[in-house]
Scaffold this motif. Structure first.
Motif, short mmCIF file in Angstrom:
data_model
loop_
_atom_site.label_atom_id
_atom_site.label_comp_id
_atom_site.label_asym_id
_atom_site.label_seq_id
_atom_site.Cartn_x
_atom_site.Cartn_y
_atom_site.Cartn_z
N VAL A 82 9.05 -0.89 0.30
CA VAL A 82 7.98 -1.38 -0.41
C VAL A 82 7.85 -2.42 -1.47
CG1 VAL A 82 5.66 -0.60 -0.99
CG2 VAL A 82 6.91 0.66 0.75
N TYR A 83 8.87 -1.59 -2.73
CA TYR A 83 8.27 -1.81 -4.12
C TYR A 83 9.27 -3.82 -3.84
CZ TYR A 83 10.36 -2.87 -8.83
OH TYR A 83 10.52 -3.81 -9.92
N GLU A 84 10.16 -3.52 -3.27
CA GLU A 84 10.97 -4.87 -3.26
C GLU A 84 10.36 -6.38 -2.28
OE1 GLU A 84 13.47 -6.43 -4.42
OE2 GLU A 84 13.45 -5.66 -5.04
N PHE A 85 9.34 -5.55 -1.29
CA PHE A 85 8.68 -6.56 -0.74
C PHE A 85 6.97 -7.13 -1.32
CE2 PHE A 85 8.96 -6.11 4.29
CZ PHE A 85 9.21 -6.64 4.28
N HIS A 173 2.54 -6.81 7.27
CA HIS A 173 2.71 -5.66 8.17
C HIS A 173 4.51 -4.93 8.01
CE1 HIS A 173 5.73 -7.33 10.87
NE2 HIS A 173 6.01 -6.04 11.57
N ALA A 174 4.92 -5.11 7.95
CA ALA A 174 6.47 -4.80 7.49
C ALA A 174 6.30 -3.76 6.38
CB ALA A 174 7.18 -5.55 7.57
N MET A 175 5.83 -4.79 5.11
CA MET A 175 5.42 -3.41 3.96
C MET A 175 4.27 -2.72 4.02
SD MET A 175 3.72 -4.96 0.59
CE MET A 175 2.35 -5.97 0.91
N VAL A 176 3.57 -2.69 5.23
CA VAL A 176 2.34 -1.95 5.07
C VAL A 176 3.16 -0.29 6.30
CG1 VAL A 176 0.59 -1.62 6.39
CG2 VAL A 176 0.15 -3.60 4.77
#
Length: 313
Positions: A82-85, A173-176
């Motif tokens: 999440v942080y990297e996104f 959607h990957a981050m969420v």
């Protein structure tokens, strides 16, 4: 006929290699779809056939300690994703509307590629969820939806990372999903730690609401594409797949919400007891994101199932 088939496969493989994004070619498991597909086929065969037969005459493994460590690692991994996104665009340069796939080799684009690959690889790690079910003889938890989700999502993400790895609307959607997995694996870790941690799981009733929120956010965000006059350098196929994914799972979760909290029904629990990810309580099973999650307690009193608490009859 066979020669023609082999020739077609070779041509497709050569075409795929020519289309593979040069920035991701050296990443593990990204050189050919054969490796990834073999892993996922092995997963399907093991979870559906080989594993249950190997465990048929064996006692279930007690894996609580292993699963506590596993869940903690998954919390940390998903939090890092999440942080990297966020740092790769979503919290820095993205507009949250028509954000384009970056074809350059800028530091931000390369950072987005790294986290996109890491998200894909995390989906392969999550195959262990099913392995734990098999080893603990929780075969009732391994539904078609569970296996389909765990195999289909990494398979589709391999193509996305191979052809268009550097962000765009599709990476939202990957981050969420990773953010939701931070919450869910935190729950799993506490659940696996045993009954003394049950008092810290008061928020389990909100798990379905969190999942529903995820699919609403994903569907609304990706739907913007259909109402824009112009949104260059996106892959429409990825947009359509993400939209269908969000809507489909929103409907599945909404149906569970109605059955569980409005009509008061629960899915049947085999052998009058169900454990999830190490829990020693008696939670009701619920389908969530392709797998079963704990969502409240079920007690048996004089043959009746009472949700949430023991009720005298």
């Amino acid at each position: 006929m066979l020669l023609e088939a082999i020739t077609s496969v070779v041509k497709f493989h050569s075409y795929l290699q020519s289309r593979t994004d040069a920035r991701v070619r050296d990443y593990p498991l990204m050189q050919s779809p054969i490796q990834m597909t073999s892993i996922l086929l092995g997963y399907v065969i093991f979870s559906s056939y080989i594993g249950p037969r190997l465990m048929a005459n064996r006692k279930p493994f007690i894996l609580n300690r292993v699963m506590i460590i596993y869940n903690l690692c998954m919390v940390l991994l998903n939090a890092y994703i999440v942080y990297e996104f966020m740092m790769s665009g979503w919290a820095t340069t993205y507009t949250w509307r028509c954000d384009l796939i970056d074809p350059t080799s800028s530091p931000q684009a390369l950072r987005m590629i790294r986290v996109a690959w890491l998200f894909y690889f995390s989906k392969l790690i999550e195959l262990l969820d099913t392995v734990f079910f098999v080893l603990r003889k929780k075969q009732s938890q391994i539904t078609f939806l569970h296996v389909f989700h765990h195999s289909f999502m990494p398979w589709t993400w391999w193509w996305g990372v191979t052809l268009t790895p550097a962000g765009g609307m599709g990476s939202f959607h990957a981050m969420v999903n990773s953010a939701v997995h931070v919450i869910m694996y935190s729950y799993y870790g506490l659940s696996a730690a045993g009954p003394r941690f049950q008092k810290y799981l008061w928020w389990k009733k909100y798990m379905t609401a969190i999942q529903l929120t995820q699919f609403v956010l994903v569907s609304i965000h990706i739907s913007q594409y259909y109402f824009m006059d112009k949104c260059d350098y996106q892959v429409p196929l990825w947009i359509h797949l993400i939209w269908m994914y969000g809507v489909l799972f929103f409907l599945l979760f909404s149906n569970f919400w109605v059955q569980a909290y409005i009509r008061g029904n629960r899915l049947p629990i085999s052998n009058h007891k169900s454990t999830q990810n190490g829990s020693t309580s008696e939670p009701a099973a619920a389908v969530a994101n392709g797998k079963h999650y704990e969502n409240g307690y079920t007690h048996y009193t004089n043959g009746k199932i009472i949700m949430g608490k023991v009720k005298k009859v």
